[in-house]
Design a protein around this motif. Structure first.
Motif, PDB file in Angstrom:
ATOM      1  N   ASP A  97       0.844  -1.186   0.000  1.00 40.03           N
ATOM      2  CA  ASP A  97       0.000   0.000   0.000  1.00 40.03           C
ATOM      3  C   ASP A  97       0.887   1.247   0.000  1.00 40.03           C
ATOM      4  N   LYS A 145       0.589   4.241   1.255  1.00 36.74           N
ATOM      5  CA  LYS A 145       0.713   4.921   2.540  1.00 36.74           C
ATOM      6  C   LYS A 145       1.672   4.192   3.462  1.00 36.74           C
ATOM      7  N   ALA A 146       1.581   2.864   3.469  1.00 36.30           N
ATOM      8  CA  ALA A 146       2.490   2.083   4.302  1.00 36.30           C
ATOM      9  C   ALA A 146       3.920   2.212   3.809  1.00 36.30           C
ATOM     10  N   ILE A 187       5.266   4.809   2.302  1.00 34.95           N
ATOM     11  CA  ILE A 187       5.772   6.140   2.656  1.00 34.95           C
ATOM     12  C   ILE A 187       6.244   6.168   4.115  1.00 34.95           C
ATOM     13  N   LYS A 188       5.519   5.486   4.987  1.00 31.71           N
ATOM     14  CA  LYS A 188       5.901   5.467   6.395  1.00 31.71           C
ATOM     15  C   LYS A 188       7.228   4.746   6.614  1.00 31.71           C
ATOM     16  N   ARG A 197      10.763   6.982   4.989  1.00 29.78           N
ATOM     17  CA  ARG A 197      10.831   8.420   5.268  1.00 29.78           C
ATOM     18  C   ARG A 197      12.161   9.036   4.840  1.00 29.78           C
ATOM     19  N   GLN A 201       5.039  10.873  -6.314  1.00 34.32           N
ATOM     20  CA  GLN A 201       3.605  10.782  -6.103  1.00 34.32           C
ATOM     21  C   GLN A 201       3.122   9.408  -6.539  1.00 34.32           C
ATOM     22  N   GLU A 257      -1.307   1.181  -5.776  1.00 35.98           N
ATOM     23  CA  GLU A 257      -0.447   0.250  -5.057  1.00 35.98           C
ATOM     24  C   GLU A 257       0.847   0.025  -5.833  1.00 35.98           C
TER      25      GLU A 257
END
Length: 238
Positions: free
Chosen positions: A190, A192-193, A195-196, A199, A206, A210
């Motif tokens: 995913d 978002k996962a 990106i975490k 970092r 962008q 998925e």
């Protein structure tokens, strides 16, 4: 009756006959009427609105037969599925299920896979020039050299889905054939996962959908869609 009287009568009759003929010629000709059919306007029906995709509907995992049918529909007999290794996800972010499957060239078909008029988009995601996000104005990067498929290549075929049926739909025809994009430990991630956990990457791209995370040439990274191309990005790059 005198000749003079006869001549006068003859003149009167001639005048009357001339008047009769004149009136008869000026009379309006008899007209005939006919019925003209009247066209009845047909009601204009509103155009059918596209049906929204039900995001809660979970499609079943593909069967080997479905995988083979999808590959045959787009690539005919030019590729062979390798050990049925595949991933399903929404790679381009349109909420329709896409398919990524590992294939290899069929015997004697590698030149046909490299054709510039093929129905698929052949690219090397490790050789896609990208603009510098820190510069507001910059020239277009030079186009990469044409990609050529070799007989021993392992390729990643990505089929973009269409509508609710996703990649199973007969209208799903946009497909990419990626060289140098098959690694180890391929998994769906995913955005978002990702990106975490990444970092430390500066100017993070962008992500539209998925991504495919894997280890390629001994280096961890991910494959993502830019809106036009698939690009490989290392996780420890800056």
């Amino acid at each position: 009756m005198s000749a003079k009287q006869s001549y006068a009568i003859f003149l009167r009759l001639s005048v009357l006959l001339s008047v009769f003929i004149l009136l008869g010629g000026c009379a309006k000709p008899e007209t005939t009427t006919r019925e003209v059919p009247v066209e009845i306007a047909q009601p204009v029906l509103p155009a059918a609105e596209p049906q929204p995709i039900d995001l809660t509907l979970k499609l079943p995992p593909p069967t080997p037969t479905e995988l083979q049918q999808a590959v045959n529909r787009l690539y005919k007999d030019t590729v062979m599925i390798e050990a049925h290794q595949f991933l399903v996800g929404d790679f381009n972010g349109d909420h329709s299920q896409d398919l990524a499957v590992i294939v290899k060239p069929a015997a004697g078909k590698h030149q046909e896979l490299s054709s510039e008029v093929a129905n698929w988009i052949l690219e090397d995601p490790q050789n896609i020039p990208l603009p510098d996000p820190t510069k507001p104005v910059q020239p277009f990067p030079p186009a990469p050299a044409p990609v050529r498929v070799e007989p021993a290549d392992r390729l990643l075929a990505i089929l973009h889905g269409f509508g609710q049926e996703g990649w199973r739909s007969p209208q799903a025809i946009q497909t990419y054939l990626l060289k140098n994009a098959v690694g180890n430990q391929m998994m769906l991630q995913d955005p978002k996962a990702l990106i975490k956990t990444a970092r430390r990457i500066k100017s993070f791209p962008q992500l539209r959908g998925e991504v495919i995370q894997q280890t390629l040439d001994g280096k961890p990274g991910f494959l993502y869609y830019t809106g036009a191309k698939y690009v490989w990005r290392r996780l420890n790059s800056h």
